[in-house]
Design a protein around this motif. Structure first.
Motif, PDB file in Angstrom:
ATOM      1  N   LEU A 810      49.572  29.584  16.273  1.00 27.81           N
ATOM      2  CA  LEU A 810      48.269  29.013  16.590  1.00 27.81           C
ATOM      3  C   LEU A 810      47.137  29.732  15.862  1.00 27.81           C
ATOM      4  O   LEU A 810      45.987  29.291  15.922  1.00 27.81           O
ATOM      5  CB  LEU A 810      48.012  29.090  18.107  1.00 27.81           C
ATOM      6  CG  LEU A 810      48.707  28.034  18.968  1.00 27.81           C
ATOM      7  CD1 LEU A 810      48.572  28.392  20.444  1.00 27.81           C
ATOM      8  CD2 LEU A 810      48.136  26.656  18.704  1.00 27.81           C
ATOM      9  N   GLY A 811      47.465  30.821  15.183  1.00 29.01           N
ATOM     10  CA  GLY A 811      46.423  31.607  14.536  1.00 29.01           C
ATOM     11  C   GLY A 811      45.616  32.427  15.516  1.00 29.01           C
ATOM     12  O   GLY A 811      44.540  32.916  15.180  1.00 29.01           O
ATOM     13  N   ALA A 812      46.129  32.584  16.739  1.00 30.04           N
ATOM     14  CA  ALA A 812      45.409  33.302  17.787  1.00 30.04           C
ATOM     15  C   ALA A 812      45.710  34.788  17.680  1.00 30.04           C
ATOM     16  O   ALA A 812      46.477  35.353  18.473  1.00 30.04           O
ATOM     17  CB  ALA A 812      45.798  32.763  19.172  1.00 30.04           C
ATOM     18  N   VAL A 813      45.118  35.440  16.687  1.00 27.09           N
ATOM     19  CA  VAL A 813      45.413  36.850  16.430  1.00 27.09           C
ATOM     20  C   VAL A 813      44.992  37.705  17.613  1.00 27.09           C
ATOM     21  O   VAL A 813      45.669  38.677  17.977  1.00 27.09           O
ATOM     22  CB  VAL A 813      44.701  37.313  15.146  1.00 27.09           C
ATOM     23  CG1 VAL A 813      45.047  38.754  14.826  1.00 27.09           C
ATOM     24  CG2 VAL A 813      45.080  36.414  13.983  1.00 27.09           C
ATOM     25  N   GLU A 814      43.861  37.346  18.238  1.00 27.38           N
ATOM     26  CA  GLU A 814      43.391  38.116  19.391  1.00 27.38           C
ATOM     27  C   GLU A 814      44.411  38.069  20.525  1.00 27.38           C
ATOM     28  O   GLU A 814      44.732  39.093  21.135  1.00 27.38           O
ATOM     29  CB  GLU A 814      42.046  37.556  19.880  1.00 27.38           C
ATOM     30  CG  GLU A 814      40.938  37.650  18.849  1.00 27.38           C
ATOM     31  CD  GLU A 814      40.909  36.474  17.884  1.00 27.38           C
ATOM     32  OE1 GLU A 814      39.935  36.364  17.127  1.00 27.38           O
ATOM     33  OE2 GLU A 814      41.861  35.663  17.878  1.00 27.38           O
ATOM     34  N   ASP A 815      44.943  36.875  20.814  1.00 25.07           N
ATOM     35  CA  ASP A 815      45.946  36.750  21.866  1.00 25.07           C
ATOM     36  C   ASP A 815      47.243  37.449  21.478  1.00 25.07           C
ATOM     37  O   ASP A 815      47.900  38.052  22.322  1.00 25.07           O
ATOM     38  CB  ASP A 815      46.221  35.271  22.144  1.00 25.07           C
ATOM     39  CG  ASP A 815      45.006  34.567  22.704  1.00 25.07           C
ATOM     40  OD1 ASP A 815      44.745  34.689  23.907  1.00 25.07           O
ATOM     41  OD2 ASP A 815      44.290  33.923  21.921  1.00 25.07           O
ATOM     42  N   ALA A 816      47.613  37.339  20.201  1.00 23.11           N
ATOM     43  CA  ALA A 816      48.837  38.003  19.760  1.00 23.11           C
ATOM     44  C   ALA A 816      48.740  39.514  19.968  1.00 23.11           C
ATOM     45  O   ALA A 816      49.712  40.161  20.371  1.00 23.11           O
ATOM     46  CB  ALA A 816      49.099  37.685  18.281  1.00 23.11           C
ATOM     47  N   ALA A 817      47.561  40.082  19.722  1.00 24.17           N
ATOM     48  CA  ALA A 817      47.387  41.520  19.949  1.00 24.17           C
ATOM     49  C   ALA A 817      47.527  41.861  21.428  1.00 24.17           C
ATOM     50  O   ALA A 817      48.178  42.857  21.796  1.00 24.17           O
ATOM     51  CB  ALA A 817      46.012  41.956  19.435  1.00 24.17           C
TER      52      ALA A 817
END
Length: 1022
Positions: A810-817
Motif C-alpha cells: 500500500l506504500g504505507a511506510v509509516e504503518d510498516a514501521a
C-alpha cells in the motif's frame, strides 16, 4: 518390430558440402512449412505429410537423419505398418515436388545412414534464428542486442513445424522463441522502454500465467513506467497463482522485482528532478548558480516567465534532490509532502493528522537534501514561511527556488536569469529547428534577427523555432518584425521581456488552425495535464488526438509519459482565449473518482490509488472550482475521494474544500446527499453544524460504509451512537468484512478475546476474498496480537510478516514501521533479541525518514527493552528517556506512552527505584484509562504488581496479576516479567494463596476495576 536403437544425431557425410554447388532455395519451418526459390516465389510442396517430412529434414539441414527418427517424427510412438516403405515413397515424392517446383536436383540425398537435406543450415530459418540469438546474447550493447533479437524473432510466422511433425521438438523451439522474447524484453528494459512494454507483457503473461520471468519483467516495466501500484498488483496476482496451482513461492528473480518496487516505496524523493526532453544549451548563470549553492542554503532563481529558470534549476540539481512543482497548488507544505512521498499519517490506525509543516520538519531533521521549489511566484508568502521553518530546523537541507520575485528571507542568495547570449540563443534556435525540420539549415542571419527580436528568451525562441515546419527562417523573422513593431506601440508599463514573451505566444496562437485554437483554449482547463481520454471528453473536440499532435509539433503542448501538458505561460494565455470548460472538467473528474471509489475496496485497490494519484492536480482543481461554483458537485466529489484520502494518509487534504461546502449549505444537507454531507462535515475544520441530527436521519444501506469508521473517530462527534450507524452498514461483502473489524475491536476492548478473534478471522477471510490489502493488514495485525498472547510464536510471525508486506504494498511506510515494532515486540518475547533488534532499528530508520516521532519513540523503547533484558540498565534508561521525550502527543500517542512508561517502570524497579517505578506505571495506567484501553491498562497493572512484589506485598501483587488478565481477557504467554513476578510471589505465599488472590482479581468485572483504578485505590493500598 523395429529396433529401438537410433543412429547418433548429427552424422555428416565426408566430402565438400552439397550447398557449395547447390543452393539458393530458402526453407522456412517457423510457421507454415515453405520452400522458396531465389526469386522469393514458393515451391509447391503438396500435402501435410510431405511438408512434415521437409520440416524434419530442415531441422537438421546438412546432417544425416536416420529413417527411424524420421518415422518417429512423422508418426510418434505408433507408426503404421509399412512405415519404412511409405517413407521411401514420401522422399521420392518430395524430391519430385522440389524438382518440379524449380529447385535444383539433389536437395534431398540418400545415404546408407539415412537422409539429408543438402543445403546450408543458414538457408533454413530455424538455424538463422539460433545464430542470431546466440550473437545477441554475446553482444554487450543493449541496443545491438535488442536489434538482433528483433531480427531473429521476425523469422517466426506461427507455431514451429506448423503442427505437422515431432511435437517434442516443436515444443522445444517454442520454448526457445519465448526465451528470446524474454531476452529481447530484458534489453528493452535496460534501454528504459518501460511504458512501451506494458501491453506486450500483459498479453504474454496472460498466455503464460505461470512464467515467472515474464511476470518479473511486467512488474519491472510497470514500476519503471511510474505505475508502481499496478506493479504490486501484478506481483500479488502471480504470487497467488503460484501458490494455488503449484504450491510454490515466487522465484528469486520475481521476488527481487517485487522488492525493488517496495524499496522505491520507501521514503525518498517521489518526484526526482525531471529528465528534460531536449538538450541543454549552456548558460553563464549555471556557474553562478553552482557557486551560490555552495555558499548559501537558500538560492532563488529570479526572472520573467519563459526565461529558462526551471531548466536551469534542473541542470544544477544533483545528488539527492527533490523537485516540487508549485504552479498548480495553493498549499505548499502538502505539495512538498507529496513530492517527498510522505503522508500526514498512517492508514491502518485512525487518529488526528499531523500538521504538514511539522511533519516535514521531523522528516528532514537529519537528512541531507536539495529541495527544488519551482514556480513559487503565486505562493510566495506560504513558500517563505515554510522555507524559513525548514531551514531553521533541518541543518542538512538546502533550497533552490525559482520565482519571478524573491522570497525575501534573510540569507537568500539571488541569481537573476537573463537573456541568452546571442551565440547560445542561435544555438538553441538551430537545435530546436533541426528537430521539427530535419535536413534543412536555417539562414544564420535570419536566426540572429529572430533571436534578437525575441530578447534571447528561451521559451519564445522555442515557439518560433517550432514554426520552421511550415515557414522558412526568413519568413519567421519578417512576421516577428511586423508583430513587434505593433507591440512596441502597446502597454509601455509592462517589463520589456514580458511584452516580448506575450507577443510571441500571441503570434504563435494566430498561426494555429481554428480547431487548434479551440482545443488549446479548452485544454487550458487542465492544471496538471491530461491523458488523451480526458482531453477528448472535457474539450469535446473532434479528432482531439490529431489536433493535440499538431499542438505538440508547434510547441504549444508537451507530451511525456502518456500525458499532454502546457507550460504555465502558454496555459495562462490560452485560458484567456478559450471556452470556460471548468464545469465539464469537474464533472469528468467526479465521474473518474466515483468509478475508482469501489475499486479502492477490492483487488484493483493499488491500480485505483495510482490512477487517482496521477490525477491529483486535476481533482484539486475540480474541487477548488466546484466548492465555490457548484457546491453539490463538490459534495459528491469529496465523498467519492474520502476513502482515497484515508488510504493515502492525506485525511486533512479535504478540509479547505469541506469548509467551503459547509459554508454554502449550513445545517441543511443538499437534497439526496445527506450521507455525502456527513462526510464533508467530518472533514471540515469546525463549523458549528451538528453532525448527530443528520446522522440520525440517514437511511441504510450506507453508500460509503467507511462513514462509520470516520464518524466514530471524528473530533466533531459528540454522541457516538455506534449501534445506530452500524445498523445502516449494508450486507455486501466489503461491509460485512468491515463490520467484523468494528465488532472485533469492541469485543477486545470488553475483554472477550475469543469472540474478538472470531470476528477478526471472519473479517480477514472477507477482505482476502475481495483482495483489499488495507482490510487484510488491519485484521492480520489483531490476529497476530492474539497469537502472541497465546505464545504461538510461529503463527504470530506468519501473520505479522503478511501484515508488514501488505502495508508495504500500500506504500504505507509509516504503518510498516509501526508494524515492525509490533513484530519486534513478539519476537523479543519469544527470546530472539537479535531479530528484534534488527526490526527495531529498521523501524527507527523508517520513522526518522518519514518524520513520525511516535514510531521512533516506540522503536527506541524497544531497544531499551532489549538492553534491560540483557542487564544493561544504564543503556535501557538512556533509551527510555529519549523515547519518552518523543511521545508527547496527547491525542495520537496513547498506546505508545503506555508501552514506554511501563517498560521504563520495569527498568526503574530493576534499579531499585520503586517509587519512580510506581509513578511510571501509574502514568501508563492513567493514559490507558483516558483512552479506555483495557489491554494497555492490563499492561500497566502488571507493572504495578511487579512493584508490589518487590516490596513483598505478595497477596496484593497476585490480586493485580489476576485483575490484569481479567482486563485483557487472556494471559500473555511468554511474558518474562510477569512470569518472574508470578514465580516469586507463588514461592513466598504458596500456590493455594496465590491462586485465591489471583482468581479474586481475575473475576472482578472490568468496569469495577477501571472505577477502582480511577480512584487510585489499588496502587495506593486502600
Amino acid at each position: 518390430m523395429r529396433s529401438p536403437r537410433r543412429p547418433a544425431r548429427g552424422n555428416r557425410v565426408a566430402g565438400p558440402p552439397p550447398w557449395a554447388r547447390i543452393g539458393g532455395v530458402q526453407f522456412a519451418i517457423l510457421g507454415p512449412v515453405e520452400a522458396r526459390r531465389p526469386d522469393g516465389t514458393p515451391v509447391p510442396l503438396g500435402g501435410p505429410q510431405l511438408r512434415g517430412l521437409l520440416a524434419l529434414l530442415a531441422l537438421d539441414a546438412g546432417r544425416v537423419i536416420g529413417a527411424d527418427r524420421l518415422i518417429d517424427g512423422l508418426h510418434g510412438d505408433r507408426p503404421p505398418d509399412g512405415a519404412a516403405e511409405a517413407l521411401q515413397s514420401q522422399v521420392s515424392r518430395l524430391r519430385r515436388r522440389l524438382r518440379d517446383g524449380g529447385a535444383p536436383d539433389g536437395l534431398v540425398e540418400f545415404t546408407p545412414a539415412g537422409y539429408r537435406l543438402a543445403v546450408d543450415p543458414q538457408d533454413v530459418d530455424v538455424h538463422r534464428f539460433e545464430r542470431l540469438t546466440a550473437e545477441a546474447r554475446a553482444n554487450p550493447d543493449p541496443a545491438a542486442k535488442r536489434a538482433l533479437f528483433a531480427e531473429a524473432l521476425a523469422l517466426w510466422r506461427g507455431p514451429a513445424l506448423d503442427g505437422l511433425a515431432d511435437p517434442p521438438r516443436a515444443a522445444r523451439l517454442a520454448e526457445l522463441r519465448l526465451a528470446a522474447i524474454e531476452d529481447r524484453v530484458e534489453a528493452d528494459l535496460v534501454l528504459g522502454h518501460h511504458e512501451q512494454l506494458v501491453a506486450e507483457l500483459r498479453e504474454l503473461t496472460g498466455e503464460h500465467p505461470l512464467r515467472e520471468r515474464l511476470a518479473a519483467q511486467l512488474v519491472r516495466a510497470l514500476h519503471g513506467g511510474g505505475r508502481s501500484a499496478e506493479a504490486l498488483t501484478a506481483f500479488a496476482e502471480i504470487r497467488e497463482r503460484l501458490a494455488d496451482e503449484l504450491g510454490a513461492d515466487p522465484s528469486p528473480e520475481l521476488a527481487d522485482a517485487h522488492a525493488a518496487v517496495l524499496r522505491a516505496a520507501a521514503p525518498a524523493p517521489a518526484r526526482r528532478v525531471p529528465v528534460p526532453l531536449t538538450g541543454f544549451v549552456g548558460r553563464t548563470e549555471l556557474g553562478d548558480l553552482g557557486k551560490a549553492l555552495e555558499d548559501a542554503r537558500l538560492v532563488t532563481l529570479t526572472g520573467p516567465g519563459g526565461a529558462g529558470k526551471t531548466r536551469l534549476a534542473i541542470e544544477a540539481a544533483a545528488g539527492e534532490a527533490c523537485f516540487v512543482e508549485l504552479a498548480t497548488t495553493t498549499d505548499v507544505a502538502r505539495a512538498v509532502l507529496a513530492a517527498l512521498g510522505l503522508r500526514e499519517q498512517g492508514v491502518l490506525a485512525p487518529g488526528a493528522a499531523e500538521e504538514p509543516a511539522g511533519r516535514l520538519a521531523a522528516a528532514l531533521a537529519d537528512r541531507p537534501l536539495l529541495l527544488v521549489l519551482d514556480n513559487c511566484e503565486h505562493v510566495v508568502a506560504g513558500t517563505a514561511r515554510l522555507v524559513r521553518r525548514l531551514l531553521a530546523e533541518c541543518p542538512g537541507l538546502c533550497v533552490l527556488a525559482t520565482s519571478r520575485e524573491p522570497l525575501g528571507l534573510t540569507g537568500e542568495k539571488l541569481v537573476p536569469v537573463g537573456a541568452l547570449p546571442a551565440g547560445a540563443a542561435a544555438e538553441l534556435f538551430t537545435e530546436r529547428a533541426a528537430a521539427v525540420a530535419p535536413g534543412s539549415v536555417p539562414d544564420p542571419g535570419a536566426v540572429a534577427r529572430i533571436c534578437a527580436a525575441l530578447d534571447g528568451l528561451p521559451l519564445a525562441i522555442e515557439l518560433a523555432a517550432a514554426r520552421l515546419r511550415s515557414l522558412s527562417a526568413d519568413d519567421v523573422a519578417a512576421r516577428l518584425g511586423d508583430r513587434f513593431r505593433l507591440l512596441s506601440r502597446g502597454d509601455r508599463t509592462a517589463e520589456p521581456r514580458h511584452r516580448t514573451l506575450r507577443g510571441v505566444v500571441e503570434w504563435s496562437w494566430d498561426l494555429l488552425a481554428p480547431d487548434e485554437q479551440r482545443l488549446a483554449g479548452r485544454f487550458a482547463v487542465f492544471a496538471g495535464g491530461a491523458r488523451l481520454g480526458a482531453a477528448e471528453k472535457v474539450c469535446a473536440e473532434p479528432d482531439a488526438d490529431g489536433v493535440l499532435t499538431g499542438l505538440v509539433e508547434k510547441s504549444f503542448v508537451e507530451f511525456d509519459g502518456g500525458r499532454y501538458r502546457m507550460l504555465e505561460t502558454i496555459r495562462a494565455f490560452c485560458a484567456e482565449h478559450g471556452d470556460d470548460r471548468r464545469s465539464e472538467h469537474a464533472k469528468y473528474f467526479l465521474g473518474l473518482a466515483r468509478a475508482a471509489e469501489p475499486k479502492l475496496r477490492g483487488a484493483d485497490q493499488l491500480a485505483a490509488l495510482a490512477e487517482l494519484t496521477a490525477e491529483h492536480a486535476e481533482l484539486h482543481a475540480a474541487l477548488r472550482w466546484s466548492a465555490s461554483e457548484e457546491p453539490e458537485t463538490a459534495v459528491r466529489l469529496i465523498a467519492a475521494l474520502t476513502w482515497y484520502w484515508w488510504l493515502r494518509g492525506l485525511r486533512s487534504e479535504a478540509t479547505p474544500f469541506a469548509d467551503a461546502v459547509v459554508a454554502a449549505f449550513g445545517a441543511e444537507p443538499p437534497p439526496g446527499l445527506a450521507e455525502e454531507y456527513v462526510l464533508c462535515l467530518i472533514h471540515a475544520s469546525g463549523t458549528g453544524v451538528e453532525i448527530e441530527p443528520i446522522v440520525q436521519g440517514l437511511e441504510g444501506p450506507l453508500r460509503h460504509p467507511y462513514l462509520f469508521l470516520l464518524w466514530a473517530f471524528s473530533p466533531h462527534t459528540k454522541v457516538r451512537d455506534g449501534e445506530r450507524l452500524a445498523a445502516l452498514v449494508g450486507d455486501d461483502a466489503w461491509s460485512r468484512a468491515f463490520t467484523g473489524i468494528g465488532d472485533g475491536l469492541g469485543a477486545q476492548y470488553r475483554g472477550r478475546i475469543a469472540e474478538a478473534e472470531t470476528h477478526f478471522s471472519a473479517s480477514l477471510d472477507g477482505f482476502r476474498a475481495l483482495g483489499d490489502r488495507w482490510g487484510e493488514a488491519s485484521a492480520l495485525e489483531k490476529l497476530a496480537e492474539f497469537a502472541d498472547w497465546r505464545g504461538d510464536h510461529a503463527r504470530f510471525r506468519e501473520l505479522m510478516d503478511e501484515s508488514v508486506r501488505l502495508a508495504g504494498e500500500l506504500g504505507a511506510v509509516e504503518d510498516a514501521a509501526e508494524l515492525l515494532c509490533r513484530r519486534a515486540d513478539g519476537v523479543l518475547r519469544a527470546g530472539d533479541a537479535e531479530t528484534a533488534r534488527a526490526d527495531y532499528e529498521t523501524a527507527a530508520e523508517k520513522a526518522r525518514a518519514t518524520g513520525t516521532p511516535l514510531t521512533l519513540a516506540r522503536a527506541r523503547g524497544g531497544l531499551g527493552e532489549i538492553a534491560r533484558r540483557a542487564g544493561d540498565l544504564a543503556a535501557a534508561r538512556r533509551w527510555y528517556t529519549a523515547a519518552v521525550g518523543l511521545a508527547v502527543d496527547p491525542v495520537t500517542g496513547g498506546e505508545t506512552r503506555i508501552r514506554l512508561h511501563t517498560g521504563f517502570g520495569w527498568t526503574a524497579a530493576a534499579e531499585g527505584h520503586l517509587d519512580e517505578a510506581t509513578g511510571l506505571h501509574q502514568e501508563a495506567l492513567a493514559t490507558a484509562l483516558e483512552h479506555a484501553n483495557l489491554p494497555g491498562a492490563a499492561q500497566a497493572v502488571e507493572g504495578l504488581a511487579g512493584v508490589l512484589a518487590a516490596r513483598a506485598e505478595d497477596e496484593r501483587a497476585a490480586f493485580l496479576l489476576g485483575v490484569a488478565v481479567g482486563l485483557r481477557g487472556a494471559p500473555v504467554t511468554g511474558d518474562a516479567d510477569v512470569a518472574s513476578v508470578t514465580g516469586r510471589v507463588r514461592a513466598r505465599i504458596g500456590a493455594e494463596a496465590y491462586a485465591q488472590a489471583f482468581e479474586r482479581g481475575r473475576e472482578m468485572p472490568p468496569e469495577q476495576a477501571l472505577s477502582e483504578f480511577g480512584q487510585r485505590r489499588f496502587a495506593l493500598g486502600s
